[in-house]
Design a protein around this motif. Structure first.
Motif, PDB file in Angstrom:
ATOM      1  N   VAL A  57      10.018 -16.665  10.493  1.00 55.42           N
ATOM      2  CA  VAL A  57       8.673 -16.083  10.488  1.00 55.42           C
ATOM      3  C   VAL A  57       8.728 -14.793   9.676  1.00 55.42           C
ATOM      4  O   VAL A  57       9.579 -13.937   9.903  1.00 55.42           O
ATOM      5  N   VAL A  58       7.791 -14.666   8.753  1.00 62.14           N
ATOM      6  CA  VAL A  58       7.759 -13.525   7.843  1.00 62.14           C
ATOM      7  C   VAL A  58       6.355 -12.915   7.863  1.00 62.14           C
ATOM      8  O   VAL A  58       5.357 -13.642   7.910  1.00 62.14           O
ATOM      9  N   ILE A  59       6.299 -11.564   7.835  1.00 63.27           N
ATOM     10  CA  ILE A  59       5.020 -10.858   7.632  1.00 63.27           C
ATOM     11  C   ILE A  59       5.092 -10.142   6.294  1.00 63.27           C
ATOM     12  O   ILE A  59       6.053  -9.405   6.020  1.00 63.27           O
ATOM     13  N   GLN A  60       4.051 -10.334   5.465  1.00 64.23           N
ATOM     14  CA  GLN A  60       3.986  -9.713   4.147  1.00 64.23           C
ATOM     15  C   GLN A  60       2.733  -8.854   4.036  1.00 64.23           C
ATOM     16  O   GLN A  60       1.706  -9.137   4.665  1.00 64.23           O
ATOM     17  N   ASN A  61       2.820  -7.803   3.214  1.00 64.45           N
ATOM     18  CA  ASN A  61       1.659  -6.926   3.005  1.00 64.45           C
ATOM     19  C   ASN A  61       0.738  -7.535   1.948  1.00 64.45           C
ATOM     20  O   ASN A  61       1.036  -8.604   1.381  1.00 64.45           O
ATOM     21  N   PRO A  62      -0.426  -6.876   1.676  1.00 64.67           N
ATOM     22  CA  PRO A  62      -1.364  -7.447   0.695  1.00 64.67           C
ATOM     23  C   PRO A  62      -0.763  -7.645  -0.692  1.00 64.67           C
ATOM     24  O   PRO A  62      -1.312  -8.427  -1.493  1.00 64.67           O
ATOM     25  N   TYR A  63       0.335  -6.954  -0.997  1.00 66.37           N
ATOM     26  CA  TYR A  63       0.976  -7.104  -2.303  1.00 66.37           C
ATOM     27  C   TYR A  63       2.081  -8.159  -2.255  1.00 66.37           C
ATOM     28  O   TYR A  63       2.880  -8.265  -3.195  1.00 66.37           O
ATOM     29  N   ARG A  64       2.131  -8.909  -1.169  1.00 67.26           N
ATOM     30  CA  ARG A  64       3.095  -9.983  -0.922  1.00 67.26           C
ATOM     31  C   ARG A  64       4.526  -9.475  -0.850  1.00 67.26           C
ATOM     32  O   ARG A  64       5.484 -10.200  -1.130  1.00 67.26           O
ATOM     33  N   GLN A  65       4.679  -8.222  -0.443  1.00 65.95           N
ATOM     34  CA  GLN A  65       6.008  -7.687  -0.163  1.00 65.95           C
ATOM     35  C   GLN A  65       6.347  -7.980   1.289  1.00 65.95           C
ATOM     36  O   GLN A  65       5.525  -7.776   2.184  1.00 65.95           O
ATOM     37  N   THR A  66       7.575  -8.442   1.534  1.00 68.04           N
ATOM     38  CA  THR A  66       7.984  -8.790   2.889  1.00 68.04           C
ATOM     39  C   THR A  66       8.226  -7.535   3.703  1.00 68.04           C
ATOM     40  O   THR A  66       9.022  -6.668   3.325  1.00 68.04           O
ATOM     41  N   LEU A  67       7.507  -7.463   4.824  1.00 71.98           N
ATOM     42  CA  LEU A  67       7.654  -6.321   5.720  1.00 71.98           C
ATOM     43  C   LEU A  67       8.718  -6.599   6.776  1.00 71.98           C
ATOM     44  O   LEU A  67       9.583  -5.759   7.040  1.00 71.98           O
ATOM     45  N   PHE A  68       8.623  -7.773   7.428  1.00 71.00           N
ATOM     46  CA  PHE A  68       9.578  -8.139   8.471  1.00 71.00           C
ATOM     47  C   PHE A  68       9.999  -9.598   8.284  1.00 71.00           C
ATOM     48  O   PHE A  68       9.184 -10.461   7.966  1.00 71.00           O
ATOM     49  N   PHE A  69      11.264  -9.832   8.506  1.00 65.95           N
ATOM     50  CA  PHE A  69      11.860 -11.163   8.394  1.00 65.95           C
ATOM     51  C   PHE A  69      12.512 -11.462   9.735  1.00 65.95           C
ATOM     52  O   PHE A  69      13.546 -10.886  10.075  1.00 65.95           O
ATOM     53  N   ASN A  70      11.836 -12.341  10.538  1.00 61.42           N
ATOM     54  CA  ASN A  70      12.336 -12.669  11.881  1.00 61.42           C
ATOM     55  C   ASN A  70      12.657 -11.412  12.702  1.00 61.42           C
ATOM     56  O   ASN A  70      13.705 -11.295  13.343  1.00 61.42           O
ATOM     57  N   LEU A  94       1.552  -0.312  12.293  1.00 62.36           N
ATOM     58  CA  LEU A  94       1.479   0.546  11.102  1.00 62.36           C
ATOM     59  C   LEU A  94       0.792   1.837  11.522  1.00 62.36           C
ATOM     60  O   LEU A  94      -0.389   1.844  11.871  1.00 62.36           O
ATOM     61  N   SER A  95       1.529   2.955  11.499  1.00 61.31           N
ATOM     62  CA  SER A  95       0.984   4.249  11.915  1.00 61.31           C
ATOM     63  C   SER A  95       0.440   4.999  10.706  1.00 61.31           C
ATOM     64  O   SER A  95       0.808   4.726   9.558  1.00 61.31           O
ATOM     65  N   ASP A  96      -0.450   5.984  11.009  1.00 64.79           N
ATOM     66  CA  ASP A  96      -1.057   6.816   9.967  1.00 64.79           C
ATOM     67  C   ASP A  96      -1.577   5.946   8.825  1.00 64.79           C
ATOM     68  O   ASP A  96      -1.279   6.161   7.645  1.00 64.79           O
ATOM     69  N   ILE A  97      -2.403   5.000   9.174  1.00 60.54           N
ATOM     70  CA  ILE A  97      -2.879   4.033   8.196  1.00 60.54           C
ATOM     71  C   ILE A  97      -3.832   4.681   7.191  1.00 60.54           C
ATOM     72  O   ILE A  97      -4.559   5.618   7.518  1.00 60.54           O
ATOM     73  N   ARG A  98      -3.802   4.206   5.961  1.00 65.04           N
ATOM     74  CA  ARG A  98      -4.615   4.731   4.873  1.00 65.04           C
ATOM     75  C   ARG A  98      -5.503   3.639   4.290  1.00 65.04           C
ATOM     76  O   ARG A  98      -5.262   2.448   4.523  1.00 65.04           O
ATOM     77  N   VAL A  99      -6.491   4.085   3.534  1.00 67.10           N
ATOM     78  CA  VAL A  99      -7.384   3.114   2.892  1.00 67.10           C
ATOM     79  C   VAL A  99      -6.578   2.200   1.980  1.00 67.10           C
ATOM     80  O   VAL A  99      -6.870   0.995   1.852  1.00 67.10           O
ATOM     81  N   GLU A 100      -5.522   2.728   1.356  1.00 65.47           N
ATOM     82  CA  GLU A 100      -4.695   1.928   0.447  1.00 65.47           C
ATOM     83  C   GLU A 100      -3.951   0.811   1.174  1.00 65.47           C
ATOM     84  O   GLU A 100      -3.488  -0.150   0.544  1.00 65.47           O
ATOM     85  N   THR A 122      -8.946  -3.926   8.013  1.00 68.80           N
ATOM     86  CA  THR A 122     -10.021  -3.112   7.435  1.00 68.80           C
ATOM     87  C   THR A 122      -9.854  -1.668   7.908  1.00 68.80           C
ATOM     88  O   THR A 122      -9.733  -1.414   9.111  1.00 68.80           O
ATOM     89  N   VAL A 123      -9.863  -0.742   6.971  1.00 69.38           N
ATOM     90  CA  VAL A 123      -9.691   0.679   7.286  1.00 69.38           C
ATOM     91  C   VAL A 123     -11.016   1.401   7.074  1.00 69.38           C
ATOM     92  O   VAL A 123     -11.579   1.363   5.969  1.00 69.38           O
ATOM     93  N   LEU A 124     -11.515   2.054   8.116  1.00 68.38           N
ATOM     94  CA  LEU A 124     -12.737   2.846   8.032  1.00 68.38           C
ATOM     95  C   LEU A 124     -12.373   4.318   7.877  1.00 68.38           C
ATOM     96  O   LEU A 124     -11.346   4.771   8.381  1.00 68.38           O
ATOM     97  N   VAL A 125     -13.230   5.066   7.198  1.00 65.44           N
ATOM     98  CA  VAL A 125     -13.013   6.498   7.015  1.00 65.44           C
ATOM     99  C   VAL A 125     -14.111   7.235   7.776  1.00 65.44           C
ATOM    100  O   VAL A 125     -15.293   7.129   7.420  1.00 65.44           O
ATOM    101  N   PRO A 126     -13.767   7.965   8.838  1.00 67.56           N
ATOM    102  CA  PRO A 126     -14.799   8.662   9.620  1.00 67.56           C
ATOM    103  C   PRO A 126     -15.380   9.826   8.836  1.00 67.56           C
ATOM    104  O   PRO A 126     -14.686  10.477   8.050  1.00 67.56           O
ATOM    105  N   PRO A 127     -16.665  10.113   9.033  1.00 67.97           N
ATOM    106  CA  PRO A 127     -17.296  11.230   8.307  1.00 67.97           C
ATOM    107  C   PRO A 127     -16.892  12.579   8.883  1.00 67.97           C
ATOM    108  O   PRO A 127     -16.745  12.729  10.098  1.00 67.97           O
ATOM    109  N   LYS A 128     -16.722  13.560   8.014  1.00 62.07           N
ATOM    110  CA  LYS A 128     -16.443  14.935   8.428  1.00 62.07           C
ATOM    111  C   LYS A 128     -17.390  15.856   7.661  1.00 62.07           C
ATOM    112  O   LYS A 128     -17.070  16.307   6.559  1.00 62.07           O
ATOM    113  N   PRO A 129     -18.576  16.115   8.226  1.00 63.78           N
ATOM    114  CA  PRO A 129     -19.599  16.870   7.487  1.00 63.78           C
ATOM    115  C   PRO A 129     -19.263  18.346   7.331  1.00 63.78           C
ATOM    116  O   PRO A 129     -18.686  18.975   8.223  1.00 63.78           O
ATOM    117  N   VAL A 130     -19.635  18.894   6.189  1.00 60.10           N
ATOM    118  CA  VAL A 130     -19.470  20.317   5.877  1.00 60.10           C
ATOM    119  C   VAL A 130     -20.829  20.851   5.444  1.00 60.10           C
ATOM    120  O   VAL A 130     -21.496  20.253   4.587  1.00 60.10           O
TER     121      VAL A 130
END
Length: 382
Positions: A57-70, A94-100, A122-130
């Motif tokens: 069993v393999v998990i790959q990221n969106p760029y088809r790079q293998t993250l975990f192998f068994n 996956l900690s500290d997740i980014r839009v990328e 899907t990564v959402l970006v919360p608003p921080k008004p100034v």
């Protein structure tokens, strides 16, 4: 959806690998879950297994790079950590997740055939008004223009304005940069002196996401000339008393201080000025006059006045011997005459034909030929 929370949806399409035996069919199933998470949070990606026979069993990221192998990490990015690997699932975090990091993560099962399912993250970006004011701080009876900016949000944030908790209308615009949006809203309204220090709130949220609301409070600064007020004492002053005057000032910008003076004269030598406080010890009639407190800022000048009147202490003076009522002593002070009768017995007073009120004339021009008379009777009974 804010820190520490996530939205997950199960992908119902599953990949199967079936092994046919003599009397039964065994199917290996791999199933993926879609995940929605706020930027900066932790996302968990799970590949659920059914009838797992120990295949790879393999998990790959969106760029088809293998993250975990068994269950063994293959990518050096330490933000990825193994949560669990059993015959039921392979789960990673996956900690500290980014839009990328957004995209499809592949749950891949290797058997006689290769099958996979995709967990969409899907990564959402919360608003921080100034909030900031456009230009200089407004002057009373003018207009103020405020700008609320959300530098990054995903999807586009919604901005609303509130003044003293009542909604006011603004004009919004947006610009897209990659997957995120910059949102700007402008509001304009007239201000008065009373609005100085008032609160205007910019509220931003993601309309499709609950609990994404963020608020920023902005304190209005309305400029106006100073207002000066001397707090008058509530007592009459006699010679020897002490005077203390306090001058209160308001203004924006706040005046640096106050200036004390006496109208058409100089301050007494005994006067002490300590900021907004003026004191004069041991008053005398020469201190009479109009005292002025003055303050100014870049928008103007203001002053207030206090008229000080110091009364003389009464001096006892015996009447000439020709007075018709022996024992009468009068005390004069300004326009007031005090008549004191010293009588040996109440009977003598009862036999006196004394007409009240007594009236006297005065030669002092300021008394306007009127005198105030006070009669005090003292009895000496034997």
């Amino acid at each position: 959806m804010m820190a520490g929370s996530r939205i997950a949806a199960t992908l119902l399409v599953i990949a199967t690998v079936c092994l046919v035996f003599t009397r039964q069919v065994e199917c290996q199933v791999v199933q993926a879950e879609n995940v929605t998470v706020m930027e900066g949070d932790r996302a968990e990606i799970a590949c659920k297994l059914h009838s797992y026979d120990g295949s790879i069993v393999v998990i790959q990221n969106p760029y088809r790079q293998t993250l975990f192998f068994n269950g063994t990490r293959a990518l050096k990015d330490e933000r990825f950590q193994l949560v669990s690997f059993t015959n039921k699932q392979l789960r990673i975090a996956l900690s500290d997740i980014r839009v990328e990091d957004e995209g499809g993560y592949y749950c891949q099962l290797y058997s006689e055939d290769t099958h996979h399912q995709v967990a969409v993250v899907t990564v959402l970006v919360p608003p921080k008004p100034v909030v900031e004011v456009n230009g200089d701080d407004p002057v009373e009876n003018g207009d103020v223009e405020l700008i609320c900016t959300v530098p990054r949000s995903k999807p586009p944030a919604r901005i609303r304005w509130f003044k003293e908790k009542k909604q006011i209308q603004g004009v919004s615009s947006q610009q897209q940069s990659g997957k995120t949006f910059e949102i700007t809203s402008v509001v304009k309204f007239p201000v008065q002196r009373k609005d100085n220090g008032g609160i205007v709130t910019c509220e931003a949220d993601l309309p499709s996401v609950k609990s994404s609301k963020q608020r920023t409070d902005f304190s209005l600064s309305v400029r106006f000339p100073p207002v000066v007020k001397i707090q008058p004492p509530s007592v009459l002053f006699r010679e020897g008393d002490d005077l203390s005057l306090t001058c209160s000032i308001t203004g924006n910008p706040q005046p640096d201080g106050v200036v004390w003076s006496r109208l058409n004269d100089t301050l007494p030598g005994r006067a002490e000025r300590r900021g907004n406080l003026l004191t004069i010890a041991a008053l005398s009639t020469v201190d009479n006059g109009t005292y002025v407190c003055e303050a100014e800022n870049e928008l103007g000048r203001s002053a207030d006045e206090y008229v000080l009147v110091v009364y003389e202490i009464p001096i006892a003076t015996p009447l000439p011997p020709s007075t018709p009522l022996p024992g009468i002593v009068y005390i004069h002070s300004m326009c007031r005459i005090f008549v004191v009768l010293s009588i040996n017995s109440r009977c003598l007073l009862d036999n006196m034909n004394l007409q009240l009120p007594l009236t006297f004339s005065s030669s002092k021009s300021q008394c306007k030929n009127q005198a105030i008379v006070q009669i005090n009777f003292f009895f000496q009974n034997h």
